[in-house]
Design a protein around this motif. Structure first.
Motif, short mmCIF file in Angstrom:
data_model
loop_
_atom_site.label_atom_id
_atom_site.label_comp_id
_atom_site.label_asym_id
_atom_site.label_seq_id
_atom_site.Cartn_x
_atom_site.Cartn_y
_atom_site.Cartn_z
N SER A 125 19.34 -5.88 24.66
CA SER A 125 18.28 -5.60 23.69
C SER A 125 17.00 -5.19 24.39
O SER A 125 16.74 -5.57 25.54
N VAL A 126 16.20 -4.37 23.67
CA VAL A 126 14.87 -4.00 24.14
C VAL A 126 13.89 -4.17 23.00
O VAL A 126 14.26 -4.17 21.83
N ARG A 127 12.64 -4.29 23.38
CA ARG A 127 11.54 -4.27 22.42
C ARG A 127 10.76 -3.01 22.68
O ARG A 127 10.35 -2.73 23.81
N VAL A 128 10.56 -2.22 21.63
CA VAL A 128 9.83 -0.96 21.75
C VAL A 128 8.46 -1.12 21.13
O VAL A 128 8.34 -1.40 19.92
N VAL A 129 7.43 -0.96 21.96
CA VAL A 129 6.06 -1.04 21.47
C VAL A 129 5.59 0.37 21.17
O VAL A 129 5.58 1.24 22.04
N HIS A 130 5.20 0.59 19.93
CA HIS A 130 4.77 1.92 19.51
C HIS A 130 3.31 2.13 19.88
O HIS A 130 2.50 1.22 19.85
#
Length: 488
Positions: A125-130
């Motif tokens: 999993s990854v967390r994508v910061v916009h």
């Protein structure tokens, strides 16, 4: 209003939309995989936006202006006026068209595009910061991941990029006026390409290099041709020196360079012979071009269980796999050679491996090119490398000053050299320095890839008059029956 975190899933997550990442994403889409591509900056990566493409545009523009103004022998008398701002606009138009094309190709192949910065939150999993205020973030779960985050310019201590006085290659590709004086730190391929651009546009260029010649990885007789051309353009070299410091002076800078530490080479001998003094070099700008480093420090790799080596590269196998079977790394983050076409090849292989295809990377026929004047193109082994690997090398060589087409192009410096195994005749490598070397090397890369022999290359009929005939002649020279040059 802040958008809340949402979680989505995908078969293949690709981090980075450079020449490795977007090719991987498109190929995975073609193989009917569900693909998500995360990019935080611009589609096409550094190569398309800040490197390969814009630099070649400026090389073309500067060469056109220089050649037009130095063609008296051809009966052409001209004094071209260069509008650098307009040239930059033309370059930007090319880049914009290509980046837009990448985005359209991704969408046409079913790739889900996400803008933001991806950080691993686990092995799957990854967390994508916009980007942008209030844009929030999202989490993406994946079955497979391809890391393709590319590289950035190395900063020299004391010469951090400020965009005004000290610039990177990116800054040099976006200047709006031609500087009167430019100091280039580093005589590798980036430094030499851009030194040539601005020297052709009329800038007084000075290059500082801690080693004893330009283009350190290349053989002496190859780099010598490029250095000679640069010197004829007026480029001044200081070998065996290290850029130590700089300070503002009026509207420009003064760069201090000191003799490099003795390393036993020619530079060290020169230092002992003449006890060289510290240099003070004036310039409008300082271009620092000492190499690039992988961008592997922005993703929280440790959360995925991925380690890097001491230089920050991710170790991979011939299928682009990392130490985690389901995570791949391609392009500059996976180590040398840091080439766009190598990244694309690895990206395609990674996608095919994920899809269950029997794909692997073969670096034996991986070409490289330097877009100096003249160009350099290489592939495979040098004669010394071939001997070290147990082959019995035979060399064939053809000089461009014996090529009718090179004469009519008014570009006769350099040569084509083919390295083959004498008992079997198999082509093992080639080195070309001269006009269109980046194009000519493709034939010899194909020869290595398909297992061609000297006889195969020599017996292939080449169009006359062309530069490509030089390849045929070099193969014939290795066999001892070249027509247009003396045989070995």
């Amino acid at each position: 209003m802040v958008v809340g975190d949402v979680t989505t899933g995908t078969d293949v997550l690709v981090i980075g939309a450079g020449p490795g990442g977007y090719v991987a994403a498109i190929r995975a889409g073609q193989l009917d995989l569900d693909v998500t591509l995360v990019e935080r900056d611009a589609y096409g990566g550094a190569c398309l936006n800040r490197g390969c493409i814009p630099s070649k545009a400026l090389i073309t523009g500067s060469k056109l202006a220089h050649d037009a103004g130095n063609a008296e022998d051809l009966g052409i008398h001209a004094n071209p006026a260069v509008d650098l701002s307009q040239m930059m606009n033309w370059k930007d138009g090319i880049v914009d068209g290509l980046t837009g094309g990448v985005e359209k190709l991704c969408k046409a192949n079913g790739v889900n595009l996400v803008e933001g910065t991806a950080e691993f939150s686990g092995e799957n999993s990854v967390r994508v910061v916009h980007g942008g205020e209030g844009q929030g973030s999202e989490s993406i779960d994946f079955e497979h991941c391809i890391i393709a985050t590319g590289s950035r310019p190395i900063q020299v201590p004391g010469f951090e990029f400020d965009g005004e006085h000290v610039i990177s290659a990116e800054g040099a590709l976006d200047l709006q006026t031609v500087p009167d004086e430019l100091v280039v730190v580093g005589a590798g391929y980036i430094g030499m390409e851009l030194a040539g651009v601005y020297a052709r546009l009329g800038t007084d260029v000075t290059v500082i290099e801690m080693l004893d010649d330009v283009l350190p990885p290349y053989e002496d007789d190859v780099s010598r041709v490029v250095r000679k051309h640069a010197e004829e353009l007026g480029v001044e070299f200081h070998f065996g020196y290290t850029a130590e410091d700089w300070e503002e002076s009026g509207d420009g800078v003064v760069v201090t360079a000191t003799p490099a530490a003795a390393d036993g080479g020619e530079a060290a001998e020169a230092e002992e012979d003449d006890e060289r003094e510290t240099l003070e070099l004036s310039a409008d700008k300082v271009l620092v071009a000492v190499g690039r480093q992988p961008v592997t420090d922005t993703m929280s790799l440790e959360a995925a269980g991925i380690e890097t080596d001491e230089r920050g590269f991710i170790q991979t196998d011939d299928r682009a796999r990392t130490e985690k079977e389901h995570i791949f790394a391609v392009g500059d983050v996976a180590g040398e050679p840091m080439l766009a076409h190598k990244a694309s090849t690895e990206g395609q292989v990674a996608a095919e491996v994920i899809a269950g295809e029997p794909s692997a990377i073969d670096y034996q026929a991986m070409p490289a090119a330097v877009f100096t004047s003249p160009e350099i193109g290489t592939v495979g082994l040098t004669a010394d490398e071939a001997e070290e690997q147990g082959f019995e090398p035979v060399i064939g060589k053809f000089p461009f000053n014996a090529s009718g087409r090179a004469m009519t192009a008014n570009e006769t410096d350099g040569f084509v050299r083919i390295v083959a195994d004498e008992p079997s005749g198999f082509v093992l490598g080639a080195q070309i320095v001269g006009p269109e070397a980046s194009e000519l090397i493709a034939e010899l890369a194909l020869a290595i890839e398909m297992g061609a022999t000297l006889e195969d290359v020599a017996s292939t009929v080449h169009t006359h008059p062309t530069l490509a005939e030089s390849t045929m002649e070099a193969a014939e020279n290795a066999l001892g029956h070249a027509i247009h040059t003396l045989n070995r």
